[in-house]
Design a protein around this motif. Structure first.
Motif, PDB file in Angstrom:
ATOM      1  N   GLN A 372      34.957  39.950  26.894  1.00 43.36           N
ATOM      2  CA  GLN A 372      35.212  40.899  27.983  1.00 43.36           C
ATOM      3  C   GLN A 372      34.253  40.671  29.152  1.00 43.36           C
ATOM      4  N   GLN A 373      32.999  40.373  28.823  1.00 42.60           N
ATOM      5  CA  GLN A 373      32.009  40.180  29.889  1.00 42.60           C
ATOM      6  C   GLN A 373      32.320  38.927  30.707  1.00 42.60           C
ATOM      7  N   ILE A 374      32.819  37.899  30.033  1.00 41.90           N
ATOM      8  CA  ILE A 374      33.180  36.662  30.752  1.00 41.90           C
ATOM      9  C   ILE A 374      34.333  36.946  31.718  1.00 41.90           C
ATOM     10  N   ILE A 375      35.310  37.703  31.238  1.00 42.42           N
ATOM     11  CA  ILE A 375      36.428  38.046  32.122  1.00 42.42           C
ATOM     12  C   ILE A 375      35.935  38.920  33.275  1.00 42.42           C
ATOM     13  N   ALA A 376      35.034  39.855  32.956  1.00 45.51           N
ATOM     14  CA  ALA A 376      34.545  40.778  33.989  1.00 45.51           C
ATOM     15  C   ALA A 376      33.719  40.057  35.051  1.00 45.51           C
ATOM     16  N   TYR A 377      32.813  39.192  34.622  1.00 37.44           N
ATOM     17  CA  TYR A 377      31.820  38.666  35.552  1.00 37.44           C
ATOM     18  C   TYR A 377      32.076  37.246  36.024  1.00 37.44           C
ATOM     19  N   GLU A 378      32.886  36.477  35.274  1.00 38.74           N
ATOM     20  CA  GLU A 378      33.007  35.061  35.632  1.00 38.74           C
ATOM     21  C   GLU A 378      34.350  34.674  36.247  1.00 38.74           C
ATOM     22  N   THR A 379      35.413  35.397  35.883  1.00 36.91           N
ATOM     23  CA  THR A 379      36.735  34.899  36.293  1.00 36.91           C
ATOM     24  C   THR A 379      37.167  35.360  37.679  1.00 36.91           C
ATOM     25  N   GLY A 380      36.560  36.407  38.187  1.00 41.53           N
ATOM     26  CA  GLY A 380      36.940  36.888  39.514  1.00 41.53           C
ATOM     27  C   GLY A 380      38.167  37.789  39.542  1.00 41.53           C
ATOM     28  N   VAL A 381      38.861  37.933  38.396  1.00 48.05           N
ATOM     29  CA  VAL A 381      40.095  38.738  38.422  1.00 48.05           C
ATOM     30  C   VAL A 381      39.821  40.220  38.662  1.00 48.05           C
ATOM     31  N   THR A 382      38.561  40.610  38.499  1.00 52.10           N
ATOM     32  CA  THR A 382      38.206  42.023  38.639  1.00 52.10           C
ATOM     33  C   THR A 382      37.914  42.402  40.089  1.00 52.10           C
ATOM     34  N   LYS A 383      37.934  41.424  40.964  1.00 48.69           N
ATOM     35  CA  LYS A 383      37.519  41.677  42.347  1.00 48.69           C
ATOM     36  C   LYS A 383      38.646  42.206  43.226  1.00 48.69           C
ATOM     37  N   ILE A 384      39.848  42.277  42.642  1.00 45.11           N
ATOM     38  CA  ILE A 384      41.019  42.710  43.399  1.00 45.11           C
ATOM     39  C   ILE A 384      41.715  43.811  42.587  1.00 45.11           C
ATOM     40  N   ALA A 385      42.128  44.881  43.250  1.00 41.59           N
ATOM     41  CA  ALA A 385      42.939  45.880  42.551  1.00 41.59           C
ATOM     42  C   ALA A 385      44.352  45.333  42.393  1.00 41.59           C
ATOM     43  N   ASP A 386      44.908  45.464  41.218  1.00 38.99           N
ATOM     44  CA  ASP A 386      46.275  45.023  40.906  1.00 38.99           C
ATOM     45  C   ASP A 386      46.586  43.621  41.446  1.00 38.99           C
ATOM     46  N   PRO A 387      45.886  42.607  40.934  1.00 37.74           N
ATOM     47  CA  PRO A 387      46.043  41.258  41.488  1.00 37.74           C
ATOM     48  C   PRO A 387      47.467  40.701  41.371  1.00 37.74           C
ATOM     49  N   LEU A 388      48.249  41.188  40.429  1.00 39.41           N
ATOM     50  CA  LEU A 388      49.599  40.635  40.265  1.00 39.41           C
ATOM     51  C   LEU A 388      50.653  41.414  41.045  1.00 39.41           C
ATOM     52  N   GLY A 389      50.232  42.516  41.673  1.00 38.54           N
ATOM     53  CA  GLY A 389      51.192  43.370  42.371  1.00 38.54           C
ATOM     54  C   GLY A 389      51.949  42.613  43.452  1.00 38.54           C
ATOM     55  N   GLY A 390      53.244  42.874  43.529  1.00 38.31           N
ATOM     56  CA  GLY A 390      54.048  42.240  44.558  1.00 38.31           C
ATOM     57  C   GLY A 390      54.654  40.916  44.138  1.00 38.31           C
ATOM     58  N   ALA A 391      54.205  40.397  43.003  1.00 37.39           N
ATOM     59  CA  ALA A 391      54.829  39.164  42.504  1.00 37.39           C
ATOM     60  C   ALA A 391      56.265  39.491  42.091  1.00 37.39           C
ATOM     61  N   TYR A 392      57.214  38.685  42.537  1.00 37.06           N
ATOM     62  CA  TYR A 392      58.624  38.985  42.264  1.00 37.06           C
ATOM     63  C   TYR A 392      58.869  39.212  40.774  1.00 37.06           C
ATOM     64  N   LEU A 393      58.308  38.320  39.967  1.00 37.52           N
ATOM     65  CA  LEU A 393      58.501  38.444  38.513  1.00 37.52           C
ATOM     66  C   LEU A 393      57.945  39.760  37.990  1.00 37.52           C
ATOM     67  N   VAL A 394      56.687  40.034  38.335  1.00 41.86           N
ATOM     68  CA  VAL A 394      56.014  41.220  37.790  1.00 41.86           C
ATOM     69  C   VAL A 394      56.742  42.496  38.217  1.00 41.86           C
ATOM     70  N   GLU A 395      57.139  42.560  39.461  1.00 36.94           N
ATOM     71  CA  GLU A 395      57.823  43.773  39.931  1.00 36.94           C
ATOM     72  C   GLU A 395      59.228  43.893  39.327  1.00 36.94           C
ATOM     73  N   THR A 396      59.912  42.786  39.185  1.00 37.50           N
ATOM     74  CA  THR A 396      61.245  42.828  38.574  1.00 37.50           C
ATOM     75  C   THR A 396      61.135  43.270  37.111  1.00 37.50           C
ATOM     76  N   MET A 397      60.171  42.700  36.413  1.00 36.81           N
ATOM     77  CA  MET A 397      59.963  43.073  35.003  1.00 36.81           C
ATOM     78  C   MET A 397      59.539  44.537  34.886  1.00 36.81           C
ATOM     79  N   THR A 398      58.683  44.991  35.787  1.00 34.02           N
ATOM     80  CA  THR A 398      58.244  46.388  35.757  1.00 34.02           C
ATOM     81  C   THR A 398      59.454  47.314  35.907  1.00 34.02           C
ATOM     82  N   ASP A 399      60.328  47.004  36.878  1.00 32.45           N
ATOM     83  CA  ASP A 399      61.535  47.819  37.081  1.00 32.45           C
ATOM     84  C   ASP A 399      62.442  47.788  35.843  1.00 32.45           C
TER      85      ASP A 399
END
Lengths: 543, 140
Positions: A372-399
């Protein structure tokens, strides 16, 4: 040996997947584009919270690293908790042994061989004090995994521990899970109904919520464990529909008690599974946030945004772990943890790779926290809120998931709600169908599992350190319990238990929490409190 | 004369109620022609012994997850022997560490199945132990 369809290497055609559908059976398209999804999204922190419940998400605050833990005696578990906090765990998640969840003491004959095996053995006021020794209850949040009626006994013991630490109840932070349907397994019927009348357990759980609302303003009063639902083998749509329908049942019942929805809804949480179908899981969490928000606002009339928040702790799936080549589980858990973070959840337990063999060792629990710490501090994915938002796939699947989950929830609603479905055996049936189907998919390798039904390496034996309990742990706990009951002032115990028994017999409609807490304060043990109520209802338990 | 249908008790012992494996293997056995006596969860050794006697079971299959396998297997095997039921076949499955698989076999368990065991393997081993060829089981 079984006929397992192996991936055939055809160098002219390349390596190919067996199919293109998700674990829940949704067919993935070749590519997603604006034609699939062309809508606007609200900001993170805005209704219906598709993009997360907080505006800043992990920029404001990282998720809580909360590993479910506990084994053996309270002393041993206290040491483990301190170890986990030292390596970077940021919240506590106490798992008792099964006896603790079922309202049994270690000396009950059918409980003796299970004492301390799957969690901490707990039954007295002293046990709780020892478990939380040196841990300030107002600065570290703790989740306590107990269904009612145990939840009330444990809450009483926790209050006494807080008092001894000099901490006022209004400063307590954490969660009592308090759901009588989902805290063990499933909800399979026999497992959840054999040791206490289920209607009474539900009633006591609601009593506890009502009791806690004014006295512990920072404490969460209910958590629906959708992970246990999922781990019985159902798919993402069923997991979401079952747990949200159950959540709605609770909100409905609490509203019918006359509680304003905004007084309690913000203090209900969920505990979900994270499986391996990455985008389906991300879509599941986003859809669940949306559905919960709409339910609370449109059906129950909540006004406060916080009442509409789908707050979610997760644990990476254990069902996806293999005993074959156990190190592969490290990779699975890491991907699932990343999935959880991409989904915007509030706390995470990364399952250790050795759990297809035994309880995790200290070393593997540390690795889980490090993941968890590696994901939190090293990968950068935590620096953006909802990084996958707006992706056609993700939004279509969510719907798509949202629509299917709503549909299933409507079906459950038509059948009288989730609790009625559970009591009528419908849930049991659905779980069994799902299990058989999952077993078929694993047998036929329609669900590929590397090292198990794909790329199986028959020659390799697993090399793994096995967690070992102290050999005399169970005997010590049993002896302790017997002595505790022998060496206390019996009069107040008997008086409080009789009072509780009478209350259940004659006034079961009234609050049962106060007389239960009185029995706890009088030093009655967990099982004594539960037995008083079993006696009052002539309820006999497996021997 | 065709042999009487083989009867197998399927159960979990003590307090652990993780019954995915128990449900699935019970169905596999029933589907392939065994008479499964499904005892469910929360059983004591005494209860399974009594059931074995009353039902005239040919075999017992126990599923474990929480680490209670050595205790209950040892206890039940001993009870079976004192009641002259040593001939009843005994199978165990579930989350059982490698060293304990050996220990269970040394105690007298006929076969132990751990996570990942496939249907054909389970049915073939149980079939062999009970002296039924797989084909005759499938034919019912």
């Amino acid at each position: 040996m079984a006929e397992i369809p192996k991936i055939e290497f055809n160098h002219s055609e390349g390596e190919q997947l067996p199919h293109f559908h998700s674990i829940s059976g949704i067919e993935y398209k070749r590519i997603y584009s604006r034609e699939d999804w062309d809508k606007q999204l609200p900001d993170a922190g805005e209704y219906p919270f598709t993009r997360g419940i907080h505006k800043d998400m992990y920029r404001g605050r990282l998720w809580t690293r909360r590993q479910q833990s506990g084994f053996g005696s309270p002393e041993e578990s206290n040491e483990l908790l301190k170890f986990l906090l030292k390596v970077g765990q940021t919240g506590i998640n106490i798992d008792s042994d099964i006896a603790g969840k079922l309202g049994l003491d270690p000396d009950y004959p059918l409980a003796q061989a299970d004492v301390g095996l799957q969690g901490t053995s707990m039954c007295t006021n002293e046990d709780m004090a020892v478990l939380f020794r040196d841990i300030p209850l107002d600065r570290i949040s703790s989740t306590l995994i107990f269904p009612p009626p145990s939840s009330v006994v444990m809450m009483g013991q926790y209050f006494l521990t807080a008092k001894a630490q000099g901490i006022p109840l209004e400063d307590l932070i954490g969660t009592m899970m308090n759901c009588p349907f989902t805290q063990l397994v499933g909800p399979t019927f026999q497992a959840n109904t054999a040791f206490f009348p289920i209607d009474l357990a539900l009633k006591i759980g609601l009593d506890l919520i009502e009791y806690l609302i004014p006295v512990t303003p920072k404490w969460n009063v209910l958590n629906v464990n959708s992970r246990n639902i999922r781990e019985s083998g159902v798919d993402a749509i069923q997991e979401a529909a079952f747990s949200l329908a159950l959540g709605a049942d609770y909100v409905d019942r609490l509203c019918k008690r006359g509680l304003p929805v905004d007084s309690f809804a913000r203090r209900i949480g969920f505990f979900s599974a994270v499986h391996l179908d990455l985008f389906e899981e991300v879509a599941k969490f986003r859809a669940m946030r949306r559905i919960w928000a709409r339910l609370l606002k449109e059906r129950f009339g909540a006004q406060d945004d916080k009442s509409m928040w789908f707050r979610c702790a997760v644990q990476t799936s254990s069902l996806t772990l293999t005993a074959q080549e156990p190190m592969n589980n490290i990779v699975r858990a890491a991907i699932q943890t990343l999935t959880a973070i991409l989904s915007g959840v509030q706390s995470v337990h990364t399952t250790s790779y050795d759990e297809a063999y035994c309880l995790p060792t200290e070393a593997t629990q540390k690795l889980a926290i490090r993941t968890q710490q590696i994901i939190a501090y090293e990968t950068g994915v935590t620096k953006i809120a909802d990084p996958l938002g707006g992706a056609y796939l993700v939004e279509t699947m969510t719907d798509e998931l949202e629509e299917r989950i709503w549909e299933m929830m409507k079906d459950i609603e038509k059948r009288g709600g989730f609790i009625e479905c559970f009591k009528a055996g419908w849930v049991e049936n659905e779980l069994n169908k799902a299990r058989y189907k999952l077993a078929e998919q694993m047998e036929s390798a329609e669900l590929p599992i590397v090292g198990m039904n794909f790329f199986k390496d028959d020659g390799a034996a697993a090399e793994i350190d096995i967690f070992k309990q102290a050999p005399d742990m169970q005997a010590r706990r049993i002896e302790y319990t017997i002595n505790y009951k022998k060496n206390r002032d019996q009069k107040p115990v008997s008086r409080a238990l009789k009072n509780l028994c009478d209350r259940v017999k004659n006034h079961a409609d009234k609050d049962l929490v106060a007389p239960m807490l009185e029995a706890v304060e009088a030093r009655a043990t967990l099982q004594e409190v539960c037995d008083a109520m079993r006696e009052a209802t002539d309820f006999s338990i497996p021997r | 004369m065709p042999k009487r249908q083989q009867r197998i008790i399927m159960a979990k012992m003590g307090l652990d109620s993780h019954d995915n494996g128990l449900r699935i293997v019970s169905k596999w056995l029933a589907d392939s022609g065994y008479e499964v006596i499904y005892a469910g969860v929360y059983n004591s050794a005494e209860r399974i012994l009594q059931m074995t006697i009353e039902e005239g079971a040919d075999a017992i299959g126990l599923s474990f997850l929480g680490g209670e396998h050595l205790h209950y297997t040892g206890k039940l095997l001993e009870m079976l022997r004192t009641h002259d039921l040593g001939h009843v076949k005994f199978f165990a499955g579930g989350i059982i560490p490698p060293a304990d698989v050996v220990a269970l076999k040394d105690m007298g368990v006929d076969a132990v199945f751990t996570p990942g065991a496939q249907r054909r393997e389970i049915l073939s081993v149980i079939g062999k132990c009970l002296g039924v060829s797989e084909d005759s089981v499938h034919e019912k």
